[in-house]
Design an enzyme around this catalytic site. Structure first.
Site, PDB file in Angstrom:
ATOM      1  CG  ASP A  86      -1.989   0.966   1.268  1.00 16.16           C
ATOM      2  OD1 ASP A  86      -2.400   1.411   0.187  1.00 16.16           O
ATOM      3  OD2 ASP A  86      -2.479   1.288   2.385  1.00 16.16           O
ATOM      4  CG  HIS A 182      -5.471   8.078   3.359  1.00 22.00           C
ATOM      5  ND1 HIS A 182      -4.847   8.748   2.342  1.00 22.00           N
ATOM      6  CD2 HIS A 182      -5.591   6.795   2.945  1.00 22.00           C
ATOM      7  CE1 HIS A 182      -4.590   7.911   1.352  1.00 22.00           C
ATOM      8  NE2 HIS A 182      -5.033   6.717   1.677  1.00 22.00           N
ATOM      9  CG  ASN A 261      -7.203   0.895  -0.633  1.00 20.33           C
ATOM     10  OD1 ASN A 261      -7.477  -0.067  -1.335  1.00 20.33           O
ATOM     11  ND2 ASN A 261      -6.091   1.587  -0.775  1.00 20.33           N
TER      12      ASN A 261
END
Ligand code: G3H
Ligand code: 13P
Ligand code: NA
Ligand code: ZN
Length: 316
Positions: A86, A182, A261
């Site tokens: 990742d 994120h 993700n």
């Protein structure tokens, strides 16, 4: 053994679902991912960040991944499992993962000028090809909560660049920026404000330019309010934590988005259960007890994602 993303993505594209990509750093996370994906018969990408490598040791993580495949097989399951790097940030890091047996890598050159991103990504693809390893690239920068006005500071993917990037680099999949970010604080909302929708118009424009090409969504945790409330009710301080609503992800999963993700949601589930355990049973000091509870919750969460959000369940 471990497989690359090729077949997973072509099946996901045809079946209009997305493959879950879960990050892992430790034993309990990996056990939960494999158990839940075996129970839901879902293909899965298990991914390792640079931070995970320095936390748990790259060799340890790689052998754990191989152990996870073996664990699934001994349970009679044939689910495909991909071990993916990742956010690889250099050719050397990607090469080291390829050399050691990862079946897929991401080279994240999204912060670089277009031509430099192309050059770096292409170099990784050329090396990966020789080892049957698939490569994910990225165009556009994900918003960060540190940005004052996230919509203006985030650099959404420019649809006019995607075709050129894919052609020049030869990547197998492309991560794009359409409003996700994120972590657990994805949107800074004023009182009464609700989460702005993802930019599906940008996704559509990208799809038009690279029809049938696998697209990846990073920063796709939903930051489930139940977990935030549990954390806060047992002494945590996570006010203002907010994520991408599950309906938005369902819509994305039905599109050319083939990989979603998820890391933060698992972190929240684990933290919520451990806080609750410590508060309710302050005498307990066997880590298996509270980590076991956390693991159980993580299994439920992953089954829920596979079955009701990404649609990968039953598609192994
Ligand atoms: O994209 C970031 C992933 O959630 C991994 O996070 O770098 O803290 O391991 P990390
Ligand atoms: P979240 O922080 O939303 O879980 O995103 C994880 C991710 O994109 C890992 O690469
Ligand atoms: Na899809
Ligand atoms: Zn990411």
């Amino acid at each position: 053994g471990l497989v690359n993303t090729k077949q997973m993505f072509s099946k996901a594209m045809a079946g209009k679902y997305a493959i879950p990509a879960y990050n892992f750093n430790n034993l309990e996370q990996l056990q939960a991912i494999v158990t839940a994906c075996v129970e839901t018969d879902s293909p899965v990408i298990i991914q390792v960040s640079k931070g995970a490598r320095s936390y748990a040791n790259e060799t340890m993580l790689r052998y754990m991944a191989m152990g996870a495949v073996q664990m699934a097989r001994e349970a009679g399951s044939k689910i495909p499992i991909c071990l993916h790097l990742d956010h690889g940030d250099s050719f050397e890091l990607c090469k080291s993962c390829i050399d050691s047996g990862f079946s897929s890598v991401m080279i994240d050159g999204s912060h670089l000028p277009f031509d430099e991103n192309v050059a770096l990504t292409k170099k990784v693809v050329e090396y990966a090809r020789q080892h049957d390893v698939t490569v994910e690239g990225e165009l556009g920068v994900l918003a960060g909560i540190e940005d004052e006005v996230s919509a203006e500071h985030s650099t959404y993917t420019k649809p006019e660049e995607v075709e050129d990037f894919v052609k020049k680099t030869g990547v197998d999949s492309l991560a794009i920026s359409i409003g996700t970010s994120h972590g657990a604080y994805k949107f800074k909302l004023k009182p009464g404000e609700s989460v702005p929708p993802l930019r599906f118009d940008i996704l559509d424009e990208c799809e038009k330019r690279i029809p049938g090409f696998p697209i990846v969504l990073h920063g796709a945790s939903s930051v489930l309010p139940e977990y935030v409330e549990l954390i806060n009710s047992y002494g945590g301080k996570m006010d203002g934590a907010v994520g991408v609503p599950e309906d938005q992800l369902r819509k994305a999963a039905a599109s050319a988005v083939c990989k979603i993700n998820i890391d933060s949601d698992g972190r929240l589930a684990v933290t919520a259960k451990i806080r609750e355990y410590f508060a309710k049973d302050p005498k307990e000091f066997d880590p298996r007890k509270y980590l076991g509870e956390a693991r159980k919750e993580l299994i439920n969460l992953i089954k829920h994602k596979n079955q009701t959000v990404l649609g990968s369940a039953g598609n192994a």
